[in-house]
Design a protein around this motif. Structure first.
Motif, PDB file in Angstrom:
ATOM      1  N   VAL A 142       1.097  24.534   9.296  1.00  0.00           N
ATOM      2  CA  VAL A 142       0.937  24.471   7.844  1.00  0.00           C
ATOM      3  C   VAL A 142       2.007  23.573   7.221  1.00  0.00           C
ATOM      4  O   VAL A 142       1.722  22.735   6.355  1.00  0.00           O
ATOM      5  CB  VAL A 142       0.972  25.887   7.243  1.00  0.00           C
ATOM      6  N   VAL A 143       3.236  23.727   7.680  1.00  0.00           N
ATOM      7  CA  VAL A 143       4.319  22.867   7.176  1.00  0.00           C
ATOM      8  C   VAL A 143       4.020  21.404   7.486  1.00  0.00           C
ATOM      9  O   VAL A 143       4.205  20.515   6.640  1.00  0.00           O
ATOM     10  CB  VAL A 143       5.670  23.299   7.789  1.00  0.00           C
ATOM     11  N   TYR A 144       3.550  21.146   8.693  1.00  0.00           N
ATOM     12  CA  TYR A 144       3.227  19.770   9.087  1.00  0.00           C
ATOM     13  C   TYR A 144       2.121  19.197   8.206  1.00  0.00           C
ATOM     14  O   TYR A 144       2.178  18.027   7.790  1.00  0.00           O
ATOM     15  CB  TYR A 144       2.807  19.753  10.553  1.00  0.00           C
ATOM     16  N   LEU A 145       1.086  19.997   7.926  1.00  0.00           N
ATOM     17  CA  LEU A 145      -0.010  19.533   7.078  1.00  0.00           C
ATOM     18  C   LEU A 145       0.480  19.162   5.680  1.00  0.00           C
ATOM     19  O   LEU A 145       0.066  18.145   5.102  1.00  0.00           O
ATOM     20  CB  LEU A 145      -1.096  20.608   6.998  1.00  0.00           C
ATOM     21  N   PHE A 146       1.374  19.981   5.130  1.00  0.00           N
ATOM     22  CA  PHE A 146       1.916  19.670   3.810  1.00  0.00           C
ATOM     23  C   PHE A 146       2.749  18.387   3.853  1.00  0.00           C
ATOM     24  O   PHE A 146       2.658  17.550   2.948  1.00  0.00           O
ATOM     25  CB  PHE A 146       2.757  20.835   3.286  1.00  0.00           C
ATOM     26  N   ILE A 147       3.558  18.237   4.881  1.00  0.00           N
ATOM     27  CA  ILE A 147       4.403  17.037   4.986  1.00  0.00           C
ATOM     28  C   ILE A 147       3.543  15.783   5.040  1.00  0.00           C
ATOM     29  O   ILE A 147       3.809  14.788   4.343  1.00  0.00           O
ATOM     30  CB  ILE A 147       5.311  17.129   6.226  1.00  0.00           C
ATOM     31  N   GLN A 148       2.487  15.797   5.854  1.00  0.00           N
ATOM     32  CA  GLN A 148       1.622  14.627   5.975  1.00  0.00           C
ATOM     33  C   GLN A 148       0.886  14.348   4.660  1.00  0.00           C
ATOM     34  O   GLN A 148       0.734  13.191   4.256  1.00  0.00           O
ATOM     35  CB  GLN A 148       0.608  14.833   7.110  1.00  0.00           C
ATOM     36  N   SER A 149       0.459  15.393   3.992  1.00  0.00           N
ATOM     37  CA  SER A 149      -0.227  15.192   2.712  1.00  0.00           C
ATOM     38  C   SER A 149       0.728  14.582   1.690  1.00  0.00           C
ATOM     39  O   SER A 149       0.358  13.645   0.950  1.00  0.00           O
ATOM     40  CB  SER A 149      -0.783  16.520   2.207  1.00  0.00           C
ATOM     41  N   PHE A 150       1.946  15.099   1.611  1.00  0.00           N
ATOM     42  CA  PHE A 150       2.950  14.534   0.693  1.00  0.00           C
ATOM     43  C   PHE A 150       3.180  13.063   1.017  1.00  0.00           C
ATOM     44  O   PHE A 150       3.243  12.208   0.119  1.00  0.00           O
ATOM     45  CB  PHE A 150       4.269  15.299   0.811  1.00  0.00           C
ATOM     46  N   ARG A 151       3.306  12.780   2.293  1.00  0.00           N
ATOM     47  CA  ARG A 151       3.636  11.417   2.715  1.00  0.00           C
ATOM     48  C   ARG A 151       2.565  10.419   2.289  1.00  0.00           C
ATOM     49  O   ARG A 151       2.875   9.343   1.756  1.00  0.00           O
ATOM     50  CB  ARG A 151       3.789  11.402   4.245  1.00  0.00           C
ATOM     51  N   TYR A 152       1.307  10.768   2.464  1.00  0.00           N
ATOM     52  CA  TYR A 152       0.250   9.811   2.166  1.00  0.00           C
ATOM     53  C   TYR A 152      -0.072   9.759   0.677  1.00  0.00           C
ATOM     54  O   TYR A 152      -0.588   8.742   0.197  1.00  0.00           O
ATOM     55  CB  TYR A 152      -1.003  10.145   2.988  1.00  0.00           C
ATOM     56  N   ILE A 153       0.207  10.830  -0.042  1.00  0.00           N
ATOM     57  CA  ILE A 153       0.068  10.737  -1.503  1.00  0.00           C
ATOM     58  C   ILE A 153       1.104   9.779  -2.055  1.00  0.00           C
ATOM     59  O   ILE A 153       0.807   8.926  -2.907  1.00  0.00           O
ATOM     60  CB  ILE A 153       0.203  12.130  -2.148  1.00  0.00           C
ATOM     61  N   ILE A 154       2.342   9.882  -1.564  1.00  0.00           N
ATOM     62  CA  ILE A 154       3.412   8.991  -2.024  1.00  0.00           C
ATOM     63  C   ILE A 154       3.092   7.541  -1.671  1.00  0.00           C
ATOM     64  O   ILE A 154       3.354   6.619  -2.454  1.00  0.00           O
ATOM     65  CB  ILE A 154       4.765   9.425  -1.404  1.00  0.00           C
ATOM     66  N   SER A 155       2.507   7.319  -0.492  1.00  0.00           N
ATOM     67  CA  SER A 155       2.183   5.943  -0.078  1.00  0.00           C
ATOM     68  C   SER A 155       0.983   5.381  -0.823  1.00  0.00           C
ATOM     69  O   SER A 155       0.685   4.195  -0.706  1.00  0.00           O
ATOM     70  CB  SER A 155       1.909   5.903   1.429  1.00  0.00           C
ATOM     71  N   GLY A 156       0.291   6.218  -1.599  1.00  0.00           N
ATOM     72  CA  GLY A 156      -0.823   5.724  -2.407  1.00  0.00           C
ATOM     73  C   GLY A 156      -2.157   5.709  -1.703  1.00  0.00           C
ATOM     74  O   GLY A 156      -3.090   5.058  -2.172  1.00  0.00           O
ATOM     75  N   LYS A 157      -2.293   6.400  -0.595  1.00  0.00           N
ATOM     76  CA  LYS A 157      -3.570   6.419   0.124  1.00  0.00           C
ATOM     77  C   LYS A 157      -4.620   7.128  -0.723  1.00  0.00           C
ATOM     78  O   LYS A 157      -4.437   8.270  -1.132  1.00  0.00           O
ATOM     79  CB  LYS A 157      -3.422   7.110   1.471  1.00  0.00           C
ATOM     80  N   GLU A 158      -5.713   6.443  -0.951  1.00  0.00           N
ATOM     81  CA  GLU A 158      -6.730   6.939  -1.865  1.00  0.00           C
ATOM     82  C   GLU A 158      -7.387   8.204  -1.326  1.00  0.00           C
ATOM     83  O   GLU A 158      -7.693   8.306  -0.138  1.00  0.00           O
ATOM     84  CB  GLU A 158      -7.800   5.855  -2.079  1.00  0.00           C
ATOM     85  N   GLY A 159      -7.590   9.189  -2.194  1.00  0.00           N
ATOM     86  CA  GLY A 159      -8.233  10.438  -1.808  1.00  0.00           C
ATOM     87  C   GLY A 159      -7.296  11.464  -1.228  1.00  0.00           C
ATOM     88  O   GLY A 159      -7.713  12.574  -0.897  1.00  0.00           O
ATOM     89  N   SER A 160      -5.981  11.143  -1.112  1.00  0.00           N
ATOM     90  CA  SER A 160      -5.044  12.068  -0.488  1.00  0.00           C
ATOM     91  C   SER A 160      -4.852  13.343  -1.309  1.00  0.00           C
ATOM     92  O   SER A 160      -4.534  14.402  -0.760  1.00  0.00           O
ATOM     93  CB  SER A 160      -3.691  11.388  -0.278  1.00  0.00           C
ATOM     94  N   ILE A 161      -5.053  13.266  -2.626  1.00  0.00           N
ATOM     95  CA  ILE A 161      -4.869  14.438  -3.470  1.00  0.00           C
ATOM     96  C   ILE A 161      -5.879  15.524  -3.108  1.00  0.00           C
ATOM     97  O   ILE A 161      -5.574  16.726  -3.139  1.00  0.00           O
ATOM     98  CB  ILE A 161      -4.975  14.059  -4.965  1.00  0.00           C
ATOM     99  N   PHE A 162      -7.102  15.098  -2.727  1.00  0.00           N
ATOM    100  CA  PHE A 162      -8.115  16.066  -2.312  1.00  0.00           C
ATOM    101  C   PHE A 162      -7.723  16.727  -0.988  1.00  0.00           C
ATOM    102  O   PHE A 162      -7.984  17.918  -0.777  1.00  0.00           O
ATOM    103  CB  PHE A 162      -9.477  15.386  -2.171  1.00  0.00           C
ATOM    104  N   ILE A 163      -7.100  15.964  -0.119  1.00  0.00           N
ATOM    105  CA  ILE A 163      -6.645  16.536   1.149  1.00  0.00           C
ATOM    106  C   ILE A 163      -5.538  17.555   0.907  1.00  0.00           C
ATOM    107  O   ILE A 163      -5.495  18.609   1.560  1.00  0.00           O
ATOM    108  CB  ILE A 163      -6.175  15.419   2.097  1.00  0.00           C
ATOM    109  N   LEU A 164      -4.649  17.277  -0.049  1.00  0.00           N
ATOM    110  CA  LEU A 164      -3.580  18.234  -0.375  1.00  0.00           C
ATOM    111  C   LEU A 164      -4.181  19.527  -0.914  1.00  0.00           C
ATOM    112  O   LEU A 164      -3.763  20.628  -0.536  1.00  0.00           O
ATOM    113  CB  LEU A 164      -2.616  17.628  -1.383  1.00  0.00           C
ATOM    114  N   LEU A 165      -5.159  19.422  -1.810  1.00  0.00           N
ATOM    115  CA  LEU A 165      -5.816  20.625  -2.337  1.00  0.00           C
ATOM    116  C   LEU A 165      -6.506  21.397  -1.211  1.00  0.00           C
ATOM    117  O   LEU A 165      -6.506  22.632  -1.183  1.00  0.00           O
ATOM    118  CB  LEU A 165      -6.832  20.226  -3.407  1.00  0.00           C
ATOM    119  N   PHE A 166      -7.103  20.657  -0.289  1.00  0.00           N
ATOM    120  CA  PHE A 166      -7.741  21.269   0.873  1.00  0.00           C
ATOM    121  C   PHE A 166      -6.719  22.056   1.701  1.00  0.00           C
ATOM    122  O   PHE A 166      -6.958  23.205   2.091  1.00  0.00           O
ATOM    123  CB  PHE A 166      -8.397  20.160   1.690  1.00  0.00           C
TER     124      PHE A 166
END
Length: 1014
Positions: free
Chosen positions: A344-368
């Motif tokens: 779970v911690v790893y999933l959050f870290i990866q989601s944070f990382r790609y949202i910061i990098s601007g990867k499109e659609g990452s916000i939906f992955i974070l909510l997921f």
């Protein structure tokens, strides 16, 4: 781009808010289902005398129950039982001491008892529901069994299967209820009594509440499986970059759907022991998490080594689930909890990382990830009995919602990109066509230069290694394939620019079809494929351009062979109205429906075929365009793993009486071989060779015969079978054959000729209407000496004929000269030994000496005779030479005996130096190398049309390898058997037949025709 403006703190704050909202929704759900305040249970008694079941039909039986450990208290003996009871809170773990160290354990059995005082009301039907998925329990009301799950016992009982909540109903007309529950657990290490609430109330309300919970759980399961099916459909329909991610997403949904069916209300009871059901459930939970991790990995293209840890951990936990004893599962749960936490911690870290990098659609992955984490945390709290909550469906439904939004977002991006690229591609398409046409023209010349240079190097390959030769052959084949591709590209450019003009005429479809098949026969034979052509009469004449029709058929046959690994290819035609339908059917791998729609597009190839292919996808497109130019159409039907059927149409010949008129015209021409007499007359004066003409077109046959008969002796036939018959009867210097003939094509005839004659023994000149590289290359490949394109230029034809006949005559003369030279280069030791024998006999036996001198003189005279270089001599002359040699050797060696079984009258001709070398070989290499006495017999048998000649010895014999070596030996090394075999093959189409066995002797046989002329 807005994602790039989010900082880590903003994302963290957003995540906390989301988790708080999700938790608040859970708490709201709990409060919504919370029962109203009710009297508390004190000392095992619940007083409901003032309770209104009309207003509140369900009561939660929470409080202090009487508990009898290690006892199944019978309902009728409740008051008389001396066992001491204690008070245990329900819901909670049972707390009694069964061991000396006062340790609380899960396994055991006992009785729970509660007395309920009901309000004074009409008799009614009541219900009871036990929420805990306990191992085994019986529920008694006033001494009657009203509900149960499995069968409680005082010792472990195998194969406990049922799980989940259980309920029952009963009729009551009293104000007091005595509720007794027998509970036992010897299977599940994490269940310790009544750890979930027990509900009591009106039966209708109890059942309605249970039904609502099950229905809600079933609806959620259906939604999950529908989305799993949706993911599967996307997988089958799509080929995009997120294809693998969708696979893992579908697996995750499927696993969660399965766990939803066998957990909570247990909608699906598995026919397994409870122990294995819990193991399966635990495996599904951990596999769902792993599928989620892989899904995130694919959508974010994560490649670092962290996933090795997850993969290894997942494997170890899976092994633990299978191998760990069930009573130790509580400890295994600690490792699983750690794995969940790290994941779970790893999933959050990866989601944070790609949202910061601007990867499109990452916000939906974070909510997921937030929804999944919330569901996991609350599920853990429920499983460890820290909280009790009704079935809650929304967290995982939100998971599905957020992933669906992410997929929609990706699809919208794809559609937008497609629109932009479509406009761009339309502009580039025209530029591409122009570029390809120009490039094709520019490449052709240097490509042909490369092929020509490689062919020259291969021809002059005396100093090249085998590997270098194979590389040159591969280079030439690759160049020819590229030339074919360039031609297709040029033809497509010409089609688009309307530069192709048809030269249509009445064409024999059967002749063109069979001739085209010859071009790809070698490919079919390499795969052991059989090509079957329908009856000739079913193939009509069509009105088409012969060159373009050949190109169409070649491309279609080439595809059929290329995509068929085993089976056969069938070709048939039928006439419908004014069109003929030609079908090419194979038993290949087939084509999917999706690919069928794209096959006629330029530069499209079938990527779903099971093996790789060459080509750039122009063949079928070119075929369709060329067929349309003729006014026809093409259709493909195919089934994967069954085969493909290609049908195209062409207009019939406009003259429906074409075949009849053609036959009438042919009947007016001179009959076959009518002009042979003219050739024979020229033979004595100006005949430069005997030529066999083969062509199914009588007009062409008559024209060529008329052109050539003044200079050559011509024999003309109309098909390949008659040509082979003529070759059996007569000797020819050259065969001229058309390629496109029914029954037996020029290619097949050439192959048959090469089975008996080498290239210099009988040259073959092929006539072709096409100047395609495939035809020319195939002709040379099967053994043609040369080719000429129709319509024939007489000067060119005469020059090629003269060159080929001159080549044959030169080779024949060289072979005869080699034989004479071999005989003339008599070995010195033979002369010296013979002379020594003469001297020795002068003192011992003068009569034998005189006979030896006569034989020796005759042998020398005949060995140096000029007739040895002639093509033929009389049989008697050849026998005299052989007898002289045999007499010399018999005189010299007493161990040798030579027998002659020869008819008194022999009339015929034979190549010189034929029998004598065989007799010499039998004596020197057969008898004289043997320790014992030996015999050589020469037998000639009159067979009517020919003589059968046999030379037999009982010498040392040979094995198969020695026989092959003798027949192929270089005569320059002193052995004349190979030369004799070669000359016999030239004249009689059959060489020497040698049968031999080590230590038993050798027999050499051959035949000569009586009708040979000098």
């Amino acid at each position: 781009m807005a994602n790039k403006k989010l900082s880590k703190k903003m994302i963290l704050f957003f995540t906390v808010i989301v988790m708080a909202i999700l938790s608040a929704a859970r708490i709201t759900w709990v409060n919504y289902h919370q029962l109203p305040s009710q009297p508390e249970i004190e000392n095992g008694v619940l007083d409901l005398t003032n309770w209104s079941f009309s207003d509140h039909p369900i009561v939660s039986l929470d409080g202090d129950w009487q508990y009898y450990p290690n006892t199944f208290l019978a309902p009728e003996d409740v008051n008389a039982n001396p066992s001491e009871s204690i008070y245990s809170t329900v819901p909670s773990d049972w707390e009694y001491q069964l061991s000396t160290d006062k340790e609380q354990i899960a396994y055991g059995y006992g009785t729970y008892r509660l007395q309920i005082d009901l309000p004074n009301r009409e008799p009614n039907i009541y219900g009871i529901r036990v929420n805990n998925a306990i191992a085994a329990a019986n529920v008694f009301i006033n001494g009657e069994l009203v509900s149960s799950i499995n069968e409680p016992s005082t010792s472990p009982v195998p194969n406990t299967t049922d799980r989940g909540p259980f309920l029952g109903d009963f009729y009551n007309d009293t104000q007091k209820l005595d509720l007794i529950i027998h509970v036992s657990n010897f299977n599940i290490p994490f269940f310790k009594g009544l750890t979930d609430p027990v509900s009591f109330g009106l039966a209708e309300s109890i059942f309605q509440h249970h039904q609502n919970s099950e229905t809600l759980q079933l609806i959620v399961s259906i939604i999950i499986f529908l989305h799993a099916a949706y993911a599967l459909i996307l997988l089958l329909m799509g080929t995009g970059k997120y294809r693998t991610a969708v696979i893992y997403y579908g697996i995750m949904l499927f696993l969660y759907g399965c766990s939803n069916l066998i957990d909570d209300n247990v909608l699906l009871q598995l026919p397994l022991p409870a122990e294995w059901t819990y193991k399966l459930l635990l495996f599904i939970f951990i596999s769902t998490l792993m599928a989620l991790l892989l899904f995130i990995k694919k959508i974010y293209y994560i490649i670092h080594r962290t996933f090795h840890f997850f993969t290894i951990s997942y494997g170890l936990i899976t092994l633990g689930i299978l191998l760990t004893p069930f009573y130790l599962y509580t400890y295994l749960g600690l490792f699983i909890f750690a794995f969940y936490a790290i994941s779970v911690v790893y999933l959050f870290i990866q989601s944070f990382r790609y949202i910061i990098s601007g990867k499109e659609g990452s916000i939906f992955i974070l909510l997921f990830v937030c929804s999944y984490t919330s569901n996991t945390i609350w599920g853990f709290l429920i499983n460890v009995d820290l909280i009790t909550i009704p079935y809650y469906p929304f967290d995982f439904l939100l998971v599905i919602l957020f992933i669906t939004l992410w997929l929609f977002k990706q699809q919208i991006n794809v559609m937008k990109t497609n629109e932009e690229q479509t406009i761009k591609l339309q502009r580039q398409d025209k530029k591409k066509d122009a570029f390809l046409a120009h490039t094709s023209h520019e490449i052709r010349n240097p490509l042909h230069a490369i092929i020509n240079i490689a062919q020259v190097l291969l021809k002059e390959s005396n100093n090249l290694t085998k590997k270098e030769k194979e590389s040159l052959v591969l280079l030439i084949d690759t160049g020819n394939h590229l030339t074919h591709t360039l031609n297709d590209m040029l033809n497509i450019s010409r089609i688009k620019e309307n530069q192709i003009t048809l030269n249509q005429s009445d064409i024999d479809l059967y002749r063109v079809t069979t001739s085209t098949i010859e071009l790809i026969t070698f490919k079919a034979e390499a795969k052991n494929l059989a090509i079957h052509v329908d009856y000739k009469e079913n193939f009509p004449y069509v009105f088409a351009d012969e060159i373009l029709l050949t190109r169409i058929l070649f491309n279609l046959f080439d595809n059929a062979v290329k995509y068929t690994e085993e089976g056969s290819i069938h070709v048939y035609a039928e006439t419908k109205g004014k069109m003929t339908h030609i079908t090419i059917q194979d038993t290949g791998i087939g084509i999917s429906e999706e690919k069928l729609k794209k096959l006629f597009k330029p530069y499209e190839t079938s990527n779903d075929r099971t093996f790789t292919t060459n080509g750039i996808g122009l063949g079928l497109y070119l075929c369709r365009e060329l067929i349309k130019l003729h006014g026809g159409d093409i259709e493909i039907k195919s089934e994967v793993s069954i085969g493909t059927s290609v049908t195209f149409t062409l207009p019939l010949s406009s003259d429906s009486l074409l075949a009849i008129n053609r036959q009438e015209h042919i009947s007016e021409l001179p009959a076959e071989n009518e002009h042979v007499e003219t050739g024979e007359k020229n033979q004595s004066s100006n005949n430069l060779g005997q030529i066999l003409l083969v062509d199914d077109d009588q007009i062409n046959l008559h024209t060529l015969s008329h052109l050539l008969e003044s200079k050559y002796n011509i024999v003309a036939v109309s098909d390949g079978k008659k040509a082979l018959q003529k070759l059996e009867q007569e000797t020819f210097d050259l065969v001229i054959s058309d390629i496109m003939m029914p029954a037996m094509s020029g290619y097949e005839l050439t192959e048959k000729i090469r089975e008996k004659y080498s290239l210099p023994q009988l040259p073959v000149l092929l006539l072709t209407a096409l100047h395609e590289i495939e035809e020319i290359e195939h002709g040379f490949y099967i053994g043609a000496n040369d080719y000429i394109t129709k319509p024939v230029n007489y000067v060119e034809l005469e020059a090629r004929i003269d060159a080929l006949i001159m080549l044959k005559n030169t080779v024949d003369k060289q072979v005869r000269t080699e034989a004479a030279w071999y005989q003339a280069q008599m070995q010195p030791h033979f002369l010296f030994n013979t002379l020594n024998a003469i001297i020795s006999l002068s003192e011992i036996d003068q009569n034998r000496m005189i006979n030896l001198i006569q034989s020796f003189t005759d042998f020398l005279r005949r060995s140096f005779h000029f007739s040895n270089s002639s093509e033929l001599v009389s049989i008697n002359e050849e026998l005299s030479l052989a007898k002289s040699y045999a007499d010399i050797m018999e005189t010299r060696f007493h161990k040798l005996n030579v027998y002659w079984n020869i008819p008194k009258e022999l009339n015929g001709l034979i190549p010189p130096l034929t029998i004598q070398p065989l007799v010499e070989n039998a004596i020197n290499h057969g008898i004289l190398k043997h320790k014992n006495d030996g015999t050589v017999s020469i037998t000639i048998i009159d067979k009517g049309q020919h003589y059968a000649i046999e030379i037999n010895d009982n010498g040392i014999g040979m094995d198969k390898e020695q026989i092959e070596k003798v027949l192929k030996h270089d005569i320059s090394k002193g052995l004349g058997i190979a030369n004799t075999n070669k000359r016999l093959e030239q004249l009689f189409n059959q060489g020497l037949m040698i049968q031999s066995e080590k230590g038993k002797g050798t027999t050499v046989t051959f035949s000569i025709t009586k009708k040979l002329n000098k």
